[in-house]
Design a protein around this motif. Structure first.
Motif, PDB file in Angstrom:
ATOM      1  N   GLY A 145       8.478  59.540   1.252  1.00  0.00           N
ATOM      2  CA  GLY A 145       8.335  58.209   1.833  1.00  0.00           C
ATOM      3  C   GLY A 145       9.603  57.385   1.744  1.00  0.00           C
ATOM      4  O   GLY A 145      10.716  57.893   1.883  1.00  0.00           O
ATOM      5  N   PRO A 218       4.516  55.436   1.357  1.00  0.00           N
ATOM      6  CA  PRO A 218       4.454  56.877   1.667  1.00  0.00           C
ATOM      7  C   PRO A 218       4.568  57.129   3.163  1.00  0.00           C
ATOM      8  O   PRO A 218       4.266  56.251   3.989  1.00  0.00           O
ATOM      9  CB  PRO A 218       3.076  57.288   1.137  1.00  0.00           C
ATOM     10  N   ASP A 219       4.979  58.312   3.502  1.00  0.00           N
ATOM     11  CA  ASP A 219       5.095  58.689   4.910  1.00  0.00           C
ATOM     12  C   ASP A 219       3.792  58.440   5.666  1.00  0.00           C
ATOM     13  O   ASP A 219       3.813  58.047   6.840  1.00  0.00           O
ATOM     14  CB  ASP A 219       5.486  60.163   5.035  1.00  0.00           C
TER      15      ASP A 219
END
Length: 383
Positions: A145, A218-219
């Motif tokens: 992320g 986070p991604d």
């Protein structure tokens, strides 16, 4: 004479949503004047909006929401604006984010995660107006992320919200400066609120600053990555979804100003009263017609994602805002000096309605945007 005797064109909404908003608004009204003085948001009001189902009204029924139309949600905000302007405008920020997701859903995109959160009681907080195209803050890529640092202001309703819908500038992206669009729970470590909102009007909207210090995103929380300095089509969608709802809340402020003014001068026959009331009705009708046109153009959140549509919506917003301000100004002029006193609700409403000027886009930026689009250029200058 009251606004209820003025012909209204916003006739499609069901009475149930409006009646529910009226019941909630009436319970909020007794605290409005004191909260205007103190500048404290009414957290209990947002609990009521959750409990009543209004916060999830726009979410489609199949995702656990109320299935209200775009126009119906506008009527809800209009009714709330009559009673509690600051709460109505802050709530409109949540509603416009949900409306944007409904547009995505209507165009074949999956909005399930957001719908489920809102149906479960989440309140969304927007930072879009201050971020706009270039965004702000600083993102650093790490495993899984990003680490982000930013100050986002104003963020209406942040004290009562649960999810911050924001964007962060990523200058170190390999392909050049990018903007990360993401959703961050306000309970995330590193997120804090600084109480910076101390303004002329809408004082109880809780539009404070949200500070992000070394926050991990986070991604999975990233919904879009786009070039930082080019006009993103996403903003056409946001404009079309948001501006009718936001302006509907301000229309409610003006509705009540008309009622207050006409009630205060009923029975008076001073010759100057009649043309003033005529001007008052002209300004109010013009604003109402423009906001109705915005909802008609939105096609219940099925409008086309084009620069031309965004430009037309923004033009209507600018002219509507000026007529809403004129409406409340003329209400004060009609009743005379009492309207200038803080003992009269018109004084607060005149301060509150000026907030309409600052939503995207303020007049000078809107005319530049609209002029560029009309002449075949992009909405922002890269030429």
């Amino acid at each position: 004479m009251t606004t209820s005797t003025i012909p209204t064109t916003m006739t499609e909404p069901t009475t149930e949503w409006t009646a529910l908003a009226r019941r909630v608004g009436e319970t909020l009204r007794p605290e409005v004047a004191e909260r205007d003085r103190s500048g404290e948001i009414n957290a209990a009001a947002f609990d009521q909006l959750r409990a009543s189902g209004l916060s999830a009204a726009l979410v489609p029924v199949e995702f656990g929401g109320g299935g209200a139309t775009h126009r119906e949600m506008g009527e809800v905000l209009r009714e709330l604006g009559r009673h509690d302007p600051a709460t109505a405008v802050a709530f409109a920020m949540h509603c416009h984010l949900v409306a944007t997701q409904v547009w995505r859903h209507n165009h074949g995109n999956d909005a399930t995660p957001v719908f489920q959160k809102v149906a479960a009681g989440a309140l969304l907080v927007s930072t879009g107006a201050s971020d706009w195209v270039t965004s702000s803050g600083r993102a650093e890529r790490i495993e899984g992320g990003y680490r982000v640092h930013a100050r986002k202001s104003p963020a209406s309703g942040c004290e009562v919200g649960t999810v911050l819908v924001t964007s962060i500038r990523w200058d170190g992206a390999p392909e050049g400066p990018q903007v990360l669009h993401c959703a961050i729970p306000l309970a995330t470590p590193g997120v804090r609120i600084e109480k910076t909102w101390d303004t002329l009007g809408l004082r109880a909207s809780g539009s404070h600053s949200v500070v992000l210090e070394d926050v991990f995103v986070p991604d999975a929380a990233i919904s879009l990555i786009r070039p930082a300095d080019l006009w993103p089509p996403l903003l056409n969608v946001v404009i079309g979804a948001a501006m009718p709802l936001v302006m509907a809340a301000y229309l409610g402020i003006a509705d009540e100003a008309v009622d207050l003014a006409t009630a205060l001068v009923t029975g008076r026959t001073d010759p100057h009263i009649f043309p003033l009331v005529g001007e008052l009705i002209n300004a109010h009708t013009t604003a109402e017609d423009l906001i109705e046109a915005m909802f008609t153009g939105s096609d219940n959140l099925r409008f086309a994602n084009t620069d031309d549509y965004a430009s037309r919506t923004l033009s209507r917003k600018t002219v509507a805002a000026q007529n809403l301000i004129d409406t409340v100004r003329l209400a004060i002029e009609t009743v005379g000096g009492v309207g200038y006193s803080r003992t009269c609700e018109l004084e607060m409403r005149y301060r509150d309605v000026h907030g309409s000027l600052f939503h995207p886009l303020p007049r000078a930026k809107q005319t530049q945007f609209t002029g560029r689009v009309a002449l075949g250029f992009g909405p922002i200058g890269t030429d």
